[in-house]
Design a protein around this motif. Structure first.
Motif, PDB file in Angstrom:
ATOM      1  N   ASN A 155      -2.884  -4.409  15.120  1.00 24.45           N
ATOM      2  CA  ASN A 155      -4.018  -5.264  15.331  1.00 24.45           C
ATOM      3  C   ASN A 155      -4.248  -6.084  13.877  1.00 24.45           C
ATOM      4  O   ASN A 155      -3.528  -5.794  13.067  1.00 24.45           O
ATOM      5  N   SER A 156      -5.167  -6.703  13.981  1.00 26.59           N
ATOM      6  CA  SER A 156      -4.898  -7.905  12.959  1.00 26.59           C
ATOM      7  C   SER A 156      -5.595  -7.497  11.549  1.00 26.59           C
ATOM      8  O   SER A 156      -5.060  -7.954  10.537  1.00 26.59           O
ATOM      9  N   LYS A 157      -6.538  -6.167  11.578  1.00 22.32           N
ATOM     10  CA  LYS A 157      -6.657  -5.512  10.357  1.00 22.32           C
ATOM     11  C   LYS A 157      -5.562  -5.015   9.813  1.00 22.32           C
ATOM     12  O   LYS A 157      -5.144  -5.114   8.436  1.00 22.32           O
ATOM     13  N   GLU A 158      -4.750  -4.311  10.493  1.00 23.65           N
ATOM     14  CA  GLU A 158      -3.261  -3.894   9.904  1.00 23.65           C
ATOM     15  C   GLU A 158      -2.480  -4.920   9.551  1.00 23.65           C
ATOM     16  O   GLU A 158      -1.781  -4.794   8.573  1.00 23.65           O
ATOM     17  N   THR A 159      -2.475  -5.880  10.163  1.00 25.20           N
ATOM     18  CA  THR A 159      -1.589  -7.142  10.028  1.00 25.20           C
ATOM     19  C   THR A 159      -2.212  -7.589   8.455  1.00 25.20           C
ATOM     20  O   THR A 159      -1.237  -7.777   7.570  1.00 25.20           O
ATOM     21  N   ARG A 160      -3.322  -7.652   8.421  1.00 25.93           N
ATOM     22  CA  ARG A 160      -3.608  -8.306   7.100  1.00 25.93           C
ATOM     23  C   ARG A 160      -3.553  -7.302   6.018  1.00 25.93           C
ATOM     24  O   ARG A 160      -3.095  -7.892   4.836  1.00 25.93           O
ATOM     25  N   PHE A 161      -3.697  -6.145   6.262  1.00 25.73           N
ATOM     26  CA  PHE A 161      -3.647  -4.978   5.086  1.00 25.73           C
ATOM     27  C   PHE A 161      -1.776  -5.231   4.798  1.00 25.73           C
ATOM     28  O   PHE A 161      -1.703  -5.010   3.589  1.00 25.73           O
ATOM     29  N   THR A 162      -1.181  -4.974   5.776  1.00 26.43           N
ATOM     30  CA  THR A 162       0.204  -5.052   5.533  1.00 26.43           C
ATOM     31  C   THR A 162       0.737  -6.183   4.756  1.00 26.43           C
ATOM     32  O   THR A 162       1.667  -5.954   3.758  1.00 26.43           O
ATOM     33  N   THR A 163       0.183  -7.274   4.974  1.00 30.78           N
ATOM     34  CA  THR A 163       0.497  -8.377   4.030  1.00 30.78           C
ATOM     35  C   THR A 163       0.058  -8.470   2.848  1.00 30.78           C
ATOM     36  O   THR A 163       0.883  -8.728   2.040  1.00 30.78           O
ATOM     37  N   LEU A 164      -1.058  -8.062   2.714  1.00 31.21           N
ATOM     38  CA  LEU A 164      -1.709  -7.780   1.198  1.00 31.21           C
ATOM     39  C   LEU A 164      -0.949  -6.792   0.486  1.00 31.21           C
ATOM     40  O   LEU A 164      -0.523  -7.176  -0.604  1.00 31.21           O
ATOM     41  N   ILE A 165      -0.371  -5.740   1.150  1.00 31.78           N
ATOM     42  CA  ILE A 165       0.582  -4.699   0.428  1.00 31.78           C
ATOM     43  C   ILE A 165       1.912  -5.279   0.002  1.00 31.78           C
ATOM     44  O   ILE A 165       2.242  -5.222  -1.088  1.00 31.78           O
ATOM     45  N   LYS A 166       2.430  -6.077   1.074  1.00 31.64           N
ATOM     46  CA  LYS A 166       3.781  -6.582   0.586  1.00 31.64           C
ATOM     47  C   LYS A 166       3.542  -7.853  -0.246  1.00 31.64           C
ATOM     48  O   LYS A 166       4.477  -7.759  -1.224  1.00 31.64           O
ATOM     49  N   ASP A 167       2.572  -8.384  -0.292  1.00 31.62           N
ATOM     50  CA  ASP A 167       2.308  -9.380  -1.544  1.00 31.62           C
ATOM     51  C   ASP A 167       2.446  -8.827  -2.858  1.00 31.62           C
ATOM     52  O   ASP A 167       2.573  -9.580  -3.961  1.00 31.62           O
ATOM     53  N   ASN A 168       1.746  -7.337  -2.732  1.00 27.95           N
ATOM     54  CA  ASN A 168       1.504  -6.849  -4.039  1.00 27.95           C
ATOM     55  C   ASN A 168       2.149  -5.634  -4.485  1.00 27.95           C
ATOM     56  O   ASN A 168       1.929  -4.884  -5.267  1.00 27.95           O
ATOM     57  N   GLU A 169       3.365  -5.381  -3.589  1.00 25.62           N
ATOM     58  CA  GLU A 169       4.065  -4.046  -3.701  1.00 25.62           C
ATOM     59  C   GLU A 169       4.669  -3.811  -5.151  1.00 25.62           C
ATOM     60  O   GLU A 169       4.594  -2.785  -5.838  1.00 25.62           O
ATOM     61  N   GLY A 170       5.073  -5.077  -5.920  1.00 26.53           N
ATOM     62  CA  GLY A 170       5.574  -4.989  -7.300  1.00 26.53           C
ATOM     63  C   GLY A 170       4.366  -4.630  -8.245  1.00 26.53           C
ATOM     64  O   GLY A 170       4.613  -3.872  -9.043  1.00 26.53           O
ATOM     65  N   MET A 171       3.219  -4.925  -7.923  1.00 28.30           N
ATOM     66  CA  MET A 171       2.198  -4.618  -8.870  1.00 28.30           C
ATOM     67  C   MET A 171       1.858  -3.122  -8.660  1.00 28.30           C
ATOM     68  O   MET A 171       1.593  -2.422  -9.634  1.00 28.30           O
ATOM     69  N   ILE A 172       2.038  -2.533  -7.473  1.00 30.29           N
ATOM     70  CA  ILE A 172       1.889  -0.937  -7.180  1.00 30.29           C
ATOM     71  C   ILE A 172       2.861  -0.370  -7.921  1.00 30.29           C
ATOM     72  O   ILE A 172       2.627   0.635  -8.561  1.00 30.29           O
ATOM     73  N   PHE A 173       4.239  -0.769  -7.877  1.00 30.81           N
ATOM     74  CA  PHE A 173       5.250  -0.272  -8.463  1.00 30.81           C
ATOM     75  C   PHE A 173       4.977   0.131 -10.075  1.00 30.81           C
ATOM     76  O   PHE A 173       5.287   1.132 -10.511  1.00 30.81           O
ATOM     77  N   LYS A 174       4.621  -1.433 -10.543  1.00 27.17           N
ATOM     78  CA  LYS A 174       4.508  -1.465 -12.167  1.00 27.17           C
ATOM     79  C   LYS A 174       3.470  -0.437 -12.408  1.00 27.17           C
ATOM     80  O   LYS A 174       3.755   0.456 -13.394  1.00 27.17           O
ATOM     81  N   ILE A 175       2.303  -0.258 -11.572  1.00 26.93           N
ATOM     82  CA  ILE A 175       1.119   0.792 -12.175  1.00 26.93           C
ATOM     83  C   ILE A 175       1.861   2.287 -12.072  1.00 26.93           C
ATOM     84  O   ILE A 175       1.670   3.047 -12.825  1.00 26.93           O
ATOM     85  N   SER A 176       2.536   2.576 -10.928  1.00 28.36           N
ATOM     86  CA  SER A 176       2.946   3.949 -10.456  1.00 28.36           C
ATOM     87  C   SER A 176       4.096   4.468 -11.829  1.00 28.36           C
ATOM     88  O   SER A 176       4.108   5.338 -12.126  1.00 28.36           O
ATOM     89  N   ARG A 177       4.843   3.340 -12.033  1.00 24.28           N
ATOM     90  CA  ARG A 177       5.788   3.795 -13.232  1.00 24.28           C
ATOM     91  C   ARG A 177       5.171   3.794 -14.542  1.00 24.28           C
ATOM     92  O   ARG A 177       5.577   4.689 -15.457  1.00 24.28           O
ATOM     93  N   ALA A 178       4.161   3.151 -14.850  1.00 29.37           N
ATOM     94  CA  ALA A 178       3.434   3.013 -16.181  1.00 29.37           C
ATOM     95  C   ALA A 178       2.786   4.492 -16.171  1.00 29.37           C
ATOM     96  O   ALA A 178       2.717   5.145 -17.487  1.00 29.37           O
ATOM     97  N   TYR A 179       2.022   5.159 -15.185  1.00 25.14           N
ATOM     98  CA  TYR A 179       1.366   6.301 -15.271  1.00 25.14           C
ATOM     99  C   TYR A 179       2.423   7.681 -14.891  1.00 25.14           C
ATOM    100  O   TYR A 179       1.868   8.620 -15.374  1.00 25.14           O
TER     101      TYR A 179
END
Lengths: 200, 162
Positions: free
Chosen positions: B2-26
């Protein structure tokens, strides 16, 4: 590495990461939903169960209150009921504090403050529980003796025969209480330092 | 989807690098990094409905990710947990070994900072301005300035120790 060098390395790493995108739609939703079913409330469950057990015990003692014959066993039952009530309410209060942390809406400063306050209260509560437990040890033995074996320790049991096991029990409990108190004292101090640092 | 899931997955894909960088720092080991990564995605999904766009999506994401990292560390200290996700591969290797070495060194220095400083440092490295860092972390702009000076001092001391 100085800050400027770190900024260069960071920006190079960011560009490489942009090229290495790995997530799929399916994997993202799996992460979001798998966590939901497996992890939510796991931490809080133990505390809830503890509170329920305490309340159930209180009810059980009150329903069977007429079984306590001597004034000493009646006093023990009252002490135990009050202790269990305070412990249940305290546990639910801590649960409420924990739930007040909103990871999706609070900012970092607020989250850390709330976490540290929760830790502070928990340490104080657990430290207090250990000390109270020390005093309630004897009362609970008297109460459960009546409830489960029908014997009023103060009327039917030769208390002199219980002195050695009780001294032994108190020594063990004393050691646990000392170690526990030191541990929670340290946690409390750490939490306090974080709060002070944030309020600088 | 559905559209909510599509918006969410797009947001995560656009920012996956940021999530990775934070995970690695902590977290310093790969399994913990994966767990934290999942936790951040989970918290973002949980809060996705309440995100009304009052602030920028990236501001909100940084806020949730840093909060989750902080909370994750506290929970990790108390207990182990987590669902196994073998198909989640977040390990990153720079193609250039010299760069990889520098990245490792940089992360070691970041991990030596306090939890609050780590968050501020990450945002600083991401090129955020003091105002934005203040908005994400909830500290005043002055407090951010003070903490950044302290971080610089700590980095210098780390260099001297070596």
């Amino acid at each position: 590495m100085e800050l400027e060098e770190m900024q260069i390395a960071w920006s190079q790493m960011s560009s490489e990461l942009e090229k290495q995108k790995q997530l799929t739609d399916e994997l993202i939703m799996k992460m979001a939903q798998q966590q939901y079913t497996s992890k939510i409330n796991k931490i809080l469950r133990a505390e809830r169960v503890g509170a329920i057990i305490c309340f159930a015990t209180i009810i059980y003692i009150l329903v069977n209150f007429t079984k306590f014959q001597s004034w000493q066993s009646q006093a023990s039952a009252v002490i135990l009921v009050i202790t269990l009530f305070v412990m249940s309410v305290g546990s639910l209060f801590l649960l409420k504090k924990m739930k007040a942390i909103n990871l999706q809406q609070d900012n970092l400063s607020t989250t850390i403050k709330k976490f540290s306050k929760y830790k502070k209260y928990t340490s104080q509560f657990q430290r207090g529980s250990i000390l109270v437990g020390f005093f309630v040890l004897f009362a609970s033995s008297a109460v459960f003796s009546v409830l489960f074996s029908g014997k009023d320790m103060f009327l039917e049991v030769d208390l002199t025969k219980m002195i050695i096991p009780m001294i032994f029990g108190l020594i063990i409990f004393g050691i646990i209480a000392y170690l526990g108190s030191r541990f929670y004292g340290k946690s409390l101090k750490e939490a306090q330092l974080i709060i002070e640092d944030l309020e600088d | 989807m559905n559209s909510k899931e599509t918006r969410f997955t797009t947001l995560i894909k656009d920012n996956e690098g940021m999530i990775f960088k934070i995970s690695r720092a902590y977290c310093d080991n790969t399994q913990d990094q994966k767990d934290l990564y999942q936790d951040i995605v989970f918290q973002l999904w949980k809060g996705f409905d309440s995100f009304r766009g009052d602030s920028k999506a990236s501001t909100w994401m940084y806020r949730v990710a840093l909060n989750t990292a902080f909370s994750f560390l506290r929970k990790e200290k108390r207990k182990g947990h987590k669902v196994q996700m073998d198909d989640l591969q977040i390990a990153y290797e720079a193609h250039d070994p010299i760069l990889e070495e520098r990245i490792k060194e940089m992360y070691n220095q970041i991990r030596a900072l306090s939890d609050v400083e780590k968050g501020i440092m990450l945002l600083l490295l991401e090129g955020k301005k003091y105002e934005e860092i203040a908005e994400i972390t909830g500290f005043t702009r002055t407090a951010i300035g003070t903490r950044i000076s302290r971080i610089k001092e700590k980095l210098k001391k780390q260099l001297v120790k070596k």
